[in-house]
Design a protein around this motif. Sequence first.
Motif, PDB file in Angstrom:
ATOM      1  N   TRP A 274     -15.869  14.556 -17.901  1.00 46.44           N
ATOM      2  CA  TRP A 274     -15.238  15.856 -18.125  1.00 46.44           C
ATOM      3  C   TRP A 274     -15.403  16.769 -16.922  1.00 46.44           C
ATOM      4  CZ3 TRP A 274     -18.135  20.235 -17.775  1.00 46.44           C
ATOM      5  CH2 TRP A 274     -19.504  20.082 -17.858  1.00 46.44           C
ATOM      6  N   TRP A 275     -16.520  16.669 -16.218  1.00 43.03           N
ATOM      7  CA  TRP A 275     -16.767  17.575 -15.109  1.00 43.03           C
ATOM      8  C   TRP A 275     -15.943  17.222 -13.870  1.00 43.03           C
ATOM      9  CZ3 TRP A 275     -18.519  14.693 -11.157  1.00 43.03           C
ATOM     10  CH2 TRP A 275     -19.219  13.523 -11.455  1.00 43.03           C
TER      11      TRP A 275
ATOM     12  N   ALA B 106     -11.047  22.512 -11.135  1.00 43.62           N
ATOM     13  CA  ALA B 106     -10.263  23.595 -11.731  1.00 43.62           C
ATOM     14  C   ALA B 106     -11.010  24.923 -11.612  1.00 43.62           C
ATOM     15  CB  ALA B 106      -9.948  23.285 -13.188  1.00 43.62           C
ATOM     16  N   LEU B 107     -12.322  24.897 -11.828  1.00 38.33           N
ATOM     17  CA  LEU B 107     -13.124  26.113 -11.691  1.00 38.33           C
ATOM     18  C   LEU B 107     -13.163  26.583 -10.240  1.00 38.33           C
ATOM     19  CD1 LEU B 107     -15.037  28.144 -13.058  1.00 38.33           C
ATOM     20  CD2 LEU B 107     -16.893  26.571 -12.499  1.00 38.33           C
TER      21      LEU B 107
ATOM     22  N   LEU C  41     -11.533  30.417  -5.995  1.00 34.49           N
ATOM     23  CA  LEU C  41     -10.882  30.663  -4.707  1.00 34.49           C
ATOM     24  C   LEU C  41      -9.636  31.530  -4.856  1.00 34.49           C
ATOM     25  CD1 LEU C  41     -11.258  27.185  -2.999  1.00 34.49           C
ATOM     26  CD2 LEU C  41     -12.431  29.308  -2.424  1.00 34.49           C
ATOM     27  N   LEU C  42      -8.909  31.345  -5.936  1.00 37.47           N
ATOM     28  CA  LEU C  42      -7.739  32.168  -6.183  1.00 37.47           C
ATOM     29  C   LEU C  42      -8.138  33.621  -6.391  1.00 37.47           C
ATOM     30  CD1 LEU C  42      -4.669  31.948  -6.509  1.00 37.47           C
ATOM     31  CD2 LEU C  42      -5.041  31.691  -8.955  1.00 37.47           C
ATOM     32  N   LEU C  43      -9.231  33.858  -7.104  1.00 34.56           N
ATOM     33  CA  LEU C  43      -9.730  35.217  -7.291  1.00 34.56           C
ATOM     34  C   LEU C  43     -10.181  35.826  -5.970  1.00 34.56           C
ATOM     35  CD1 LEU C  43     -11.748  35.028 -10.610  1.00 34.56           C
ATOM     36  CD2 LEU C  43      -9.685  36.356 -10.176  1.00 34.56           C
ATOM     37  N   LEU C  44     -10.807  35.009  -5.114  1.00 34.82           N
ATOM     38  CA  LEU C  44     -11.256  35.526  -3.823  1.00 34.82           C
ATOM     39  C   LEU C  44     -10.077  35.877  -2.923  1.00 34.82           C
ATOM     40  CD1 LEU C  44     -14.282  33.211  -3.024  1.00 34.82           C
ATOM     41  CD2 LEU C  44     -14.330  35.641  -3.559  1.00 34.82           C
TER      42      LEU C  44
END
Length: 70
Positions: free
Chosen positions: A25-26, A32-33, A38-41
């Motif tokens: 699962w990881w 994805a996390l 990175l998208l937020l940054l």
Amino acid sequence: MAARAHPRTHTPVAGPSGVGIRLPWWAVALPALAFAVLLLLIAGPGEAHAATGDPTVAYLVERIQQALSH
């Protein structure tokens, strides 16, 4: 006298496409996390006011950007 070795027959678990690949699962969750962080940054906390209602998240992202810029 040496005993004969029997070859192992290992059949992989096949999915709907016939490919036998199993991921933990990881292996999907971590990329994805990382992409989301990175998208937020890249977006920056200034442009993300509508996306977050919690000022703690914006503060955390701002502190991460400050740490990376120094």
